[in-house]
Write an enzyme that holds these catalytic residues in place. Structure first.
Site, PDB file in Angstrom:
ATOM      1  N   HIS A   1       0.889  -1.271  -0.051  1.00 18.87           N
ATOM      2  CA  HIS A   1       0.032   0.022   0.013  1.00 18.87           C
ATOM      3  C   HIS A   1       0.913   1.271   0.051  1.00 18.87           C
ATOM      4  O   HIS A   1       0.442   2.306   0.672  1.00 18.87           O
ATOM      5  CB  HIS A   1      -0.905   0.079   1.196  1.00 18.87           C
TER       6      HIS A   1
ATOM      7  N   ARG B   1       2.581   7.432  -6.823  1.00 19.07           N
ATOM      8  CA  ARG B   1       2.915   8.878  -6.599  1.00 19.07           C
ATOM      9  C   ARG B   1       3.486   9.567  -7.818  1.00 19.07           C
ATOM     10  O   ARG B   1       3.176  10.902  -8.036  1.00 19.07           O
ATOM     11  CB  ARG B   1       3.963   9.111  -5.553  1.00 19.07           C
TER      12      ARG B   1
END
Length: 338
Positions: free
Chosen positions: A236, A291
């Site tokens: 995660h 990201r």
């Protein structure tokens, strides 16, 4: 538009939630959750990066490879590269809110399609999060994959039906989201699932079912035994449990047993085409990137995301050419040096 301009724009829009560091490695943002960092010490985020960096490539230029093939097919979808956009939500409390949830999802799905790949969307405490992804997927003829938090069974099945109605290519649950405190605080608790419960979810849909958040051989075996179509080896992004190993550390043992039996997708610390090639050599069929996708979308929308994926594809082809790899569908582990 160039990548440096994209990063500059993103840095302004994401301030102070993400610093858009020269190297996105989890050091500056350690403990910043909510935000873009890793939980606690940030060790799990950093472990993803470090595990990949420890692995080296064997340079090889005496071979017959001239035009490396980066295309794959997954979930019935042809992709120009084995890379997809990871499911991310929380544009307000994780990213500052300069872009709404709806716009973020639309740009991820559209930009991924422009680059010849596919975007995944997520779920969260605000129903708008999952709904925004579903709407974006539906708007783009089902070319997207929604991932659902490990809610109560009936709530997951309700969202699976929404994915089916949107024409999604697959659907899944990020089982590693079981510890999200924000969900419980907003009256939408999440929890671990038993093998029987996961099997119930697999059987609740005709779509390929993905179990995201697998970090052990035992849980990969459970996913396989209950009939999941794919697993995502992922911690995660280091945002759930401190001090886990990096994805590249656990991927080989999972791939050794299940490669070819279930689709294996790796998600953690990918920052370049070289990283993609390393994970493929370790046994992944494809990878997710998180990201940097946020940076691309905040810095320039769908066009910037296409630019980013094009850069990754070019880096991947270059790395394949210099290691003698003809196709991403067959990346030998021998190209790696430990």
């Amino acid at each position: 538009m160039n990548w440096q301009d994209v990063k500059k724009n993103a840095k302004e829009k994401l301030k102070p939630y993400c610093r858009v560091c020269p190297i996105c490695n989890g050091i500056a943002c350690a403990g910043e959750v909510p935000g873009m960092g890793g939980v606690g010490t940030g060790s799990s985020f950093k472990a993803n990066i470090e595990a990949l960096h420890k692995i080296k490539l064997n340079l090889s230029t005496i071979h017959n490879v001239r035009e490396p093939d980066t295309a794959i097919e997954i979930f019935g979808q042809s992709l120009s590269l084995p890379v997809m956009a990871a499911p991310i939500t929380g544009t307000t409390y994780n990213m500052g809110g300069a872009i709404t949830e709806e716009v973020y999802c639309e740009e991820v799905i559209a930009g991924s399609i422009m680059a010849g790949t596919i975007g995944w969307t997520g779920d969260g405490a605000d129903p708008l999060m999952y709904g925004s992804g579903i709407n974006a997927i539906k708007k783009n003829n089902g070319k997207g994959i929604p991932i659902i938090k490990p809610r109560a069974q009936d709530e997951i099945i309700k969202r699976i039906k929404q994915a089916e109605d949107a024409g999604a290519r697959a659907v899944g649950v990020d089982i590693d989201g079981a510890g999200l405190i924000t969900m419980a605080l907003k009256g939408q608790p999440v929890s671990p699932k038993s093998p029987k419960e996961i099997e119930e979810l697999v059987k609740a849909t005709s779509l390929p079912f993905i179990l995201k958040g697998i970090m052990t051989l035992r849980e990969a075996e459970i996913a396989y035994n209950v009939g999941a179509s794919a697993i995502v080896v992922s911690n995660h992004g280091g945002r759930i449990l401190d001090h886990t190993p990096g994805v590249a550390e656990v991927l080989p043992e999972i791939a050794e047993k299940f490669k070819g039996k279930i689709k294996i997708i790796a998600d953690g610390g990918v920052r370049s085409g070289v990283d993609v090639l390393k994970l493929l050599a370790l046994g992944a069929d494809a990878v997710l990137i998180g990201r940097p996708v946020v940076v691309a979308v905040f810095g320039g929308g769908r066009e910037a995301l296409k630019l980013y994926f094009d850069n990754i594809k070019n880096e991947l082809k270059q790395a394949m050419l210099l290691t003698g790899v003809a196709s991403v569908k067959d990346v030998p582990r021998a190209i790696l040096r430990f």
